[in-house]
Design an enzyme around this catalytic site. Sequence first.
Site, PDB file in Angstrom:
ATOM      1  N   ASN A 131       7.583  82.645  23.093  1.00 35.28           N
ATOM      2  CA  ASN A 131       7.488  83.133  21.724  1.00 35.28           C
ATOM      3  C   ASN A 131       6.963  84.567  21.771  1.00 35.28           C
ATOM      4  O   ASN A 131       5.808  84.787  22.155  1.00 35.28           O
ATOM      5  CB  ASN A 131       6.501  82.266  20.926  1.00 35.28           C
ATOM      6  CG  ASN A 131       7.165  81.569  19.763  1.00 35.28           C
ATOM      7  OD1 ASN A 131       8.365  81.642  19.579  1.00 35.28           O
ATOM      8  ND2 ASN A 131       6.368  80.884  18.961  1.00 35.28           N
ATOM      9  N   CYS A 141      -1.123  70.509  15.302  1.00 37.72           N
ATOM     10  CA  CYS A 141      -1.474  71.207  16.539  1.00 37.72           C
ATOM     11  C   CYS A 141      -2.856  71.827  16.328  1.00 37.72           C
ATOM     12  O   CYS A 141      -3.005  72.757  15.527  1.00 37.72           O
ATOM     13  CB  CYS A 141      -0.434  72.283  16.841  1.00 37.72           C
ATOM     14  SG  CYS A 141      -0.771  73.225  18.342  1.00 37.72           S
ATOM     15  N   CYS A 197      -0.334  84.693  26.491  1.00 40.28           N
ATOM     16  CA  CYS A 197      -0.885  83.989  25.329  1.00 40.28           C
ATOM     17  C   CYS A 197      -1.628  84.926  24.382  1.00 40.28           C
ATOM     18  O   CYS A 197      -2.485  85.711  24.806  1.00 40.28           O
ATOM     19  CB  CYS A 197      -1.820  82.880  25.809  1.00 40.28           C
ATOM     20  SG  CYS A 197      -2.525  81.896  24.479  1.00 40.28           S
ATOM     21  N   GLY A 248      -7.659  77.738  22.544  1.00 34.24           N
ATOM     22  CA  GLY A 248      -8.690  77.241  23.428  1.00 34.24           C
ATOM     23  C   GLY A 248      -8.188  76.321  24.530  1.00 34.24           C
ATOM     24  O   GLY A 248      -7.061  75.843  24.510  1.00 34.24           O
ATOM     25  N   GLU A 249      -9.052  76.081  25.496  1.00 38.99           N
ATOM     26  CA  GLU A 249      -8.794  75.174  26.615  1.00 38.99           C
ATOM     27  C   GLU A 249      -9.591  73.885  26.379  1.00 38.99           C
ATOM     28  O   GLU A 249     -10.817  73.873  26.493  1.00 38.99           O
ATOM     29  CB  GLU A 249      -9.226  75.833  27.932  1.00 38.99           C
ATOM     30  CG  GLU A 249      -9.314  74.903  29.127  1.00 38.99           C
ATOM     31  CD  GLU A 249      -8.063  74.081  29.361  1.00 38.99           C
ATOM     32  OE1 GLU A 249      -8.166  72.844  29.289  1.00 38.99           O
ATOM     33  OE2 GLU A 249      -7.000  74.675  29.621  1.00 38.99           O
ATOM     34  N   LEU A 272       1.879  74.358  33.374  1.00 41.74           N
ATOM     35  CA  LEU A 272       2.126  74.748  34.761  1.00 41.74           C
ATOM     36  C   LEU A 272       2.649  76.181  34.854  1.00 41.74           C
ATOM     37  O   LEU A 272       2.058  77.022  35.515  1.00 41.74           O
ATOM     38  CB  LEU A 272       3.114  73.766  35.391  1.00 41.74           C
ATOM     39  CG  LEU A 272       3.101  73.643  36.905  1.00 41.74           C
ATOM     40  CD1 LEU A 272       1.735  73.182  37.402  1.00 41.74           C
ATOM     41  CD2 LEU A 272       4.185  72.682  37.370  1.00 41.74           C
ATOM     42  N   CYS A 317      -4.615  83.595  29.670  1.00 41.15           N
ATOM     43  CA  CYS A 317      -3.276  83.517  30.260  1.00 41.15           C
ATOM     44  C   CYS A 317      -2.485  84.743  29.803  1.00 41.15           C
ATOM     45  O   CYS A 317      -2.576  85.154  28.639  1.00 41.15           O
ATOM     46  CB  CYS A 317      -2.578  82.227  29.841  1.00 41.15           C
ATOM     47  SG  CYS A 317      -3.378  80.737  30.488  1.00 41.15           S
ATOM     48  N   SER A 375      -3.655  68.911  26.133  1.00 42.87           N
ATOM     49  CA  SER A 375      -3.023  69.878  27.018  1.00 42.87           C
ATOM     50  C   SER A 375      -4.077  70.711  27.734  1.00 42.87           C
ATOM     51  O   SER A 375      -5.113  71.063  27.168  1.00 42.87           O
ATOM     52  CB  SER A 375      -2.105  70.799  26.209  1.00 42.87           C
ATOM     53  OG  SER A 375      -1.569  71.819  27.029  1.00 42.87           O
ATOM     54  N   CYS A 420     -10.138  81.834  23.420  1.00 43.81           N
ATOM     55  CA  CYS A 420      -9.999  81.174  24.718  1.00 43.81           C
ATOM     56  C   CYS A 420     -10.477  82.115  25.819  1.00 43.81           C
ATOM     57  O   CYS A 420     -10.114  83.295  25.825  1.00 43.81           O
ATOM     58  CB  CYS A 420      -8.552  80.761  24.970  1.00 43.81           C
ATOM     59  SG  CYS A 420      -8.326  79.847  26.517  1.00 43.81           S
ATOM     60  N   CYS A 452       0.542  80.362  19.366  1.00 46.29           N
ATOM     61  CA  CYS A 452      -0.908  80.205  19.294  1.00 46.29           C
ATOM     62  C   CYS A 452      -1.647  81.544  19.360  1.00 46.29           C
ATOM     63  O   CYS A 452      -1.448  82.343  20.267  1.00 46.29           O
ATOM     64  CB  CYS A 452      -1.362  79.305  20.437  1.00 46.29           C
ATOM     65  SG  CYS A 452      -3.107  78.935  20.367  1.00 46.29           S
ATOM     66  N   GLU A 488      -7.100  78.566  14.144  1.00 45.19           N
ATOM     67  CA  GLU A 488      -5.752  78.229  13.692  1.00 45.19           C
ATOM     68  C   GLU A 488      -5.482  76.741  13.871  1.00 45.19           C
ATOM     69  O   GLU A 488      -5.958  76.116  14.818  1.00 45.19           O
ATOM     70  CB  GLU A 488      -4.711  78.981  14.519  1.00 45.19           C
ATOM     71  CG  GLU A 488      -4.728  80.477  14.342  1.00 45.19           C
ATOM     72  CD  GLU A 488      -3.682  81.147  15.219  1.00 45.19           C
ATOM     73  OE1 GLU A 488      -3.493  82.366  15.063  1.00 45.19           O
ATOM     74  OE2 GLU A 488      -3.065  80.461  16.054  1.00 45.19           O
TER      75      GLU A 488
END
Length: 411
Positions: free
Chosen positions: A339, A154, A168, A208-209, A262, A165, A238, A161, A382, A136
């Site tokens: 979201n 973005c 997410c 992704g990270e 965070l 999280c 990020s 990922c 995301c 995406e």
Amino acid sequence: MTLLRQVISAPVAHAVVLSRSCLAVSVTPRRKLSVSSSSRAPRVDANVLLGMSEQELQKLAVDLGQQSYRGKQLHHLIYKRKVKEIENFIQLPQSFRNDLQEAGWTVGRLPIFRTVTAADGTVKLLIKLEDNRLIETVGIPVEDEKGPMRLTACVSSQVGCPLRCSFCATGKGGFSRNLSSHEIVGQVLAIEEIFKHRVTNVVFMGMGEPMLNLKSVLEAHRCLNKDVQIGQRMITISTVGVPNTIKKLASYKLQSTLAISLHAPNQKLRESIVPSAKSYPLEAIMKDCRDYFQETSRRVSFEYALLAGVNDQVEHAVELAELLHEWGRGHHVNLIPFNPIEGSDYQRPYKKAVLAFAAALESHKITTSIRQTRGLDASAACGQLRNEFQKSPLRIDSSTSSSESDIAVAS
């Protein structure tokens, strides 16, 4: 990995400005084929022009028996004219185009599989990779009465990922591999193609990270800055936090913004929201952020996804302010109302709770902004749109066509 972070922030007490065949002449591919068995290794396309610098393109031209200025022409065609296919490099001699194609070179632009436009003008793209996977990217336009439109891309750094999280959508869709630098840069060019407008800002806040794919992210960052010519201060990287990577990033002394996801003011709560926090304690992250500021003189931004009844109480805000003051100054907090995503137990907080949280931070002298929600009707958080079409990594079958029906995966 993270929520789609929209780059437009609603001011809380003050206006907050928002802040990649054999020839007679031997040609050495720019990128070597990866032999790593790691699932995180990016797919490497050895002969891809996108992502190469002007100097590298000049060397390629010379290696193919051309004058070095042909490399400058290549650079102009790829990054200024945005030409997608070598056969359309009509400013170059036919013999040079033939040599490039016979050696297996491609531009490296990737096709757009699906486009979804929200009522607010936000556009989410699904881009199909060479191995039939989907990623995406999101284009966020902002009309500015005082100047030209700002357009933020973005971008994703991984296919899925691995950090998962809890709030997410990307983590729920599984993890396949890292993206190569040209797959990252190509997302920005795809947004420009859709909007017919230059991208002004880039945020590594998609799937992704980024810190787990730092090599490709830094290569893409160089290309976006030097070749696509997006200012470093217009680029944000990020991360939810990966041990030792913030120190490594600081050593490059980039003028881009580092944003830390965070989401909690203490270790216990953060571990319940971000499972990977167990391997990177909050105290260690804050120390690395303090050192990053001292090394780069660049303020660290903290992102905080507000989850109703979980981390959105005024006492959480006070605790967060105390944490930030303990570890230095110059911090900025971006509050992101959750979201909603399918299958999640988390709820979006009421506006009253969001404003109270922001006010508590402001009263403790923490610069705060609230992210305006964009693209809700385009599944813009995301990972949401990708999960509608690709619930799990695809098995690669070279005999399979790349039609839409091949890519969509049933629930």
